[in-house]
Design a protein around this motif. Sequence first.
Motif, PDB file in Angstrom:
ATOM      1  N   GLY A 346       5.005 -62.096 -28.716  1.00 29.43           N
ATOM      2  CA  GLY A 346       4.958 -62.911 -29.933  1.00 29.43           C
ATOM      3  C   GLY A 346       4.255 -64.242 -29.724  1.00 29.43           C
ATOM      4  N   PRO A 347       4.821 -65.138 -28.857  1.00 30.28           N
ATOM      5  CA  PRO A 347       4.187 -66.442 -28.682  1.00 30.28           C
ATOM      6  C   PRO A 347       2.764 -66.347 -28.152  1.00 30.28           C
ATOM      7  CG  PRO A 347       6.422 -66.461 -27.820  1.00 30.28           C
ATOM      8  CD  PRO A 347       6.105 -65.038 -28.130  1.00 30.28           C
ATOM      9  N   GLU A 348       2.511 -65.440 -27.203  1.00 34.73           N
ATOM     10  CA  GLU A 348       1.158 -65.365 -26.628  1.00 34.73           C
ATOM     11  C   GLU A 348       0.149 -64.885 -27.654  1.00 34.73           C
ATOM     12  OE1 GLU A 348       2.737 -64.728 -22.081  1.00 34.73           O
ATOM     13  OE2 GLU A 348       1.478 -63.167 -22.961  1.00 34.73           O
ATOM     14  N   THR A 349       0.550 -63.932 -28.506  1.00 28.96           N
ATOM     15  CA  THR A 349      -0.331 -63.484 -29.581  1.00 28.96           C
ATOM     16  C   THR A 349      -0.606 -64.640 -30.534  1.00 28.96           C
ATOM     17  OG1 THR A 349       0.528 -61.235 -29.440  1.00 28.96           O
ATOM     18  CG2 THR A 349      -0.566 -61.845 -31.493  1.00 28.96           C
ATOM     19  N   ALA A 350       0.422 -65.403 -30.846  1.00 34.69           N
ATOM     20  CA  ALA A 350       0.233 -66.546 -31.747  1.00 34.69           C
ATOM     21  C   ALA A 350      -0.767 -67.527 -31.149  1.00 34.69           C
ATOM     22  CB  ALA A 350       1.569 -67.235 -32.020  1.00 34.69           C
ATOM     23  N   THR A 351      -0.616 -67.828 -29.864  1.00 37.59           N
ATOM     24  CA  THR A 351      -1.528 -68.772 -29.218  1.00 37.59           C
ATOM     25  C   THR A 351      -2.963 -68.258 -29.258  1.00 37.59           C
ATOM     26  OG1 THR A 351       0.188 -69.709 -27.844  1.00 37.59           O
ATOM     27  CG2 THR A 351      -2.050 -69.902 -27.019  1.00 37.59           C
ATOM     28  N   ARG A 352      -3.135 -66.954 -28.967  1.00 32.85           N
ATOM     29  CA  ARG A 352      -4.499 -66.393 -28.979  1.00 32.85           C
ATOM     30  C   ARG A 352      -5.083 -66.424 -30.389  1.00 32.85           C
ATOM     31  NH1 ARG A 352      -2.843 -63.192 -24.608  1.00 32.85           N
ATOM     32  NH2 ARG A 352      -1.768 -61.615 -25.862  1.00 32.85           N
ATOM     33  N   ILE A 353      -4.247 -66.120 -31.386  1.00 31.97           N
ATOM     34  CA  ILE A 353      -4.744 -66.130 -32.764  1.00 31.97           C
ATOM     35  C   ILE A 353      -5.142 -67.544 -33.184  1.00 31.97           C
ATOM     36  CG2 ILE A 353      -4.011 -65.895 -35.185  1.00 31.97           C
ATOM     37  CD1 ILE A 353      -2.558 -63.326 -34.383  1.00 31.97           C
ATOM     38  N   TYR A 354      -4.278 -68.506 -32.884  1.00 34.20           N
ATOM     39  CA  TYR A 354      -4.614 -69.879 -33.272  1.00 34.20           C
ATOM     40  C   TYR A 354      -5.893 -70.351 -32.608  1.00 34.20           C
ATOM     41  CZ  TYR A 354      -0.713 -71.113 -36.246  1.00 34.20           C
ATOM     42  OH  TYR A 354       0.141 -71.200 -37.319  1.00 34.20           O
ATOM     43  N   GLU A 355      -6.030 -70.028 -31.322  1.00 38.26           N
ATOM     44  CA  GLU A 355      -7.227 -70.465 -30.607  1.00 38.26           C
ATOM     45  C   GLU A 355      -8.480 -69.911 -31.272  1.00 38.26           C
ATOM     46  OE1 GLU A 355      -6.623 -70.235 -26.223  1.00 38.26           O
ATOM     47  OE2 GLU A 355      -8.738 -69.585 -26.343  1.00 38.26           O
TER      48      GLU A 355
END
Lengths: 411, 259, 305
Positions: A346-355
């Motif tokens: 969850g958090p890692e996907t969010a970080t990649r999406i935001y980036e």
Amino acid sequence: MDFLLSEDERRFQESVSEFAKRHIEPRWIEIDEKGRIPLELIKSMGDQGLFAIPVPDKYGGMGGTVLMAALAIEEIAYHDPAVAVAVYALLNNGWPLALSLFGSEAAKQEILPKVASGDAFFGIGSTEPQGGSDVAGTRTVARRSGNKWVVNGEKTYISGVREIQELPAGGGFFLVSKAESAEYGHRNMVDFALLPKWNGKMRDGWKPTVYDDIGRHGLSTGGFKLEDFEVEDDLRIGDVGKGFYLLMEGFNIARVLVAAATIGSARWALDRGAEWLRSRRLFQGRPLASFEGISFRFSELYAELEAAKYFVYRAAWMIDKTYLENPPRFKPKDLNVPVSLAKMKGPETATRIYEEVLKWLGAYGYTKESAVYRGWLGTFSYTIGAEGTQNIMRYIIARDVIGSEYVSHTG
Amino acid sequence: MKILVAVKPTFDIGQLKFEKDGTPLLDACPVSLGEADRCALEEAMRIKERLGATVAAATVGSSEAHYKAIRDSYAMGADEGYLVKADDPWKLDALSVASAIARVAAATGPYDLVLTGSGAGDTHASVIGPMIAGILGIPLIAGVDRLEVRGPGVVAGTCKLEDGSYTYEARTPAVVTVTSEANAPRIPNLRAILRSKGMQIREMSAEELGVDLRRLEPLSVRKYEIKRKRIIYKAEDQKGAAEASAELLAALRSEGVLS
Amino acid sequence: MRVLAYADNRSWAAQLASAADALGGDAAVFVPGRELADDAAKLYSEVFFSGLGPFEPVSYSAAFSEAARSFKPDLALLPCTNKGRSIAGLYSSAAGIRSATDVISLSARAGDSSITVRRLVYGGRAEAEFLMSAPAAICVVQGSYPERGPRGGPGQVHEVPAPDPASSVDFKPKRREGAQPEEAEVVVVAGRGIRSKEDLELVKGLARALGGAWSVTRPLAADQGWADSWVGISGLVVSPKLYIGVGVSGQPHHMMGARGSKIIVAINKDPGAPIFEECDYGIVGDLYAVVPELLKLLGGKGGDR
């Protein structure tokens, strides 16, 4: 296998989405900018029944499921991408459920109705200055004295330290400590419902400080020292020696809700990204989406978000079948891998999406006006490791799948 | 007091998509209880809470969305729910729907108030309420954004019409249609949603009500498009704004719309 | 087709007169007051009126029904306004006849008593074509038919007794300051791109400079309270020669109220705003930069009109 939500789950999800659109979306930026959630918003969330969702009716909860709580947190986060409100709500769902499962009847009757109504907050107090992941190294000690315990120690990086001081009833934390001695190990770990402020009164022996985070400003992070803080025995959660195990069960519940918050925020970011890819035109009127370097990356992120979402729903469903069904379908240890997968993804996907979305937005994304950076910093806290680090998630999966005799370094 | 609220699921027209040939993709369009109907339910609930009343919801149609509309009415606090069975409900003509609701009112009443939203979100016909009043032969207050019960048997509603504000006072029984500006409808909490699941919906047939349900088959339905010129100027900065403005005014002058 | 129109102002009387012309046959009009009857007599060969007080749907439709009993129309034509729809609903249910609202065109079929009706459905996003047989009641959308000029000698005027209202009425007329959007030839509308109530001055100034009226979209009135009325499906329906949306995104509910405009202009900084699909001319740019430029260029023509 039915992958669709039931009608009740969908209706509840719609009702939360409507509430969040009406009451949270218009204020999320101000909440992040000013660094606080207005008390009347918290109260109206309590009135709407958004806290203690999976807690039984008889304690003032909604009598719902953890899956419903996850759906609610995801919708709140979609309308509050900086996730302060979403995290306030998830802590106030997950740890009250843990109290409901493991605490004494007296503690439940006393604490849960006030959490459900929005008058009190109940979060987690585990991390200490010398370590968060190494729970066996806890140095907070509780010494028995008649029918109460006297607690000394220090906690750091705790959410809600400022909020419990401001809420009408107050609140506190699911506190992890050791009985009588601080020696290394799980042997004598014991949990308590620590209430530094209750029924409007501050207790002696609780010395808080508030930190200055880089994101998720609306919800405070802070620490506190406990100096001969007294806790009644009926606020003890579970037996001495069981503290570590109950804490881990509580973390499983909280972690799936954390993952739900990050995917809600990430979905918002990806939707903003899609809007931008449709409307931004370059090189003689071509939409950004027509460049495959961009649209293919969108597809990859969309796939990751869908996967992360189903990890959350599956883990939440399993938690429900462990604690809210009789006889239980699963044992608590069956939850370790599914939950860790959700909290890792969850958090890692969010970080990649935001980036990536910020790259698509370009210089505009670098301005405060676009507001996308607020979601990036808010969810990043969970990639950095709040509520369980990403490496601990990897450790749990490796240990349980490859085998603890090969993987474990604690013996 | 007894209040009947006529409700209807409507298409979320903001999400309606069309085929290339202009056919609307209705099956893929989300349907939910209309905003104005929810405001009507909210007004009924406020009267129930303030003065005591039983609130019944009624709808005409057998689609899953119609059953959900009654369950959603229960979640908002309605006590009773009636569903008049009708296949292919989206084609029913307005007079048939109004007659069916009027018959439900006669069969399950007597009601002091019949409320409905002042326009279905998708077709916004705004005629169902007036038709019900016409059939029942009772006063109509149409398009209220404020409703009050002024005393036993007396209601008043304020309506903002094109030329000003009208406040009507009528003796009950009366029909009142409620606009989506009247209030912010309550959002049911999980407990109310779960409770509504178990509540019975009383199904009724057109035959038992003695009503003739007629349908109107359109010759065609397609996307409404007025061919527009779509001449777009870009204004990236102040200089661009000045240039675009000049071009726009020149175009409008040649169109003859500037004097 | 024998047509009985309902009109409560001169513009509707004139619009429905040309609608009746398109159908062919005799036409009469009912107006709620003696003052309108004389004007209406210039447009129709037969006029019915009733000395009614402020608008109350039950008594107004009862008087209209009385006129219909006398004139025996095949079709009743009414304005598609809040008042018109109420009267249409009451009248058609009392007479047991079919009705259609949001109608944008009508045509009689040669040889039989049926008409082909095109009406707007799904919030104005689609049009449906129907065959309807007389007798029926039709509500016509503002601007669907042009206002017809006077023709022939003054028509016959008949008075219909005024029924009692079913509710008591307390009417507070709108304070009419300046040009009214429903009547003006130019309408400038403020949308959510306008950031504050004070900034509405930009829109009002543009309206003044163009000799027209100003209005807002629904959120600015219903949510922000910056105006009493708005242009949209649940508010005012306008059909001026020129419509300019300033910071208006073009949601279906709003466009339903503006589509009848001859020329639609959009000013919005979001190139993806739906209004750009429905405009004749558009400027993609910051309204706070564009509108002052327009005002500068119109400067010589601005001031009091």
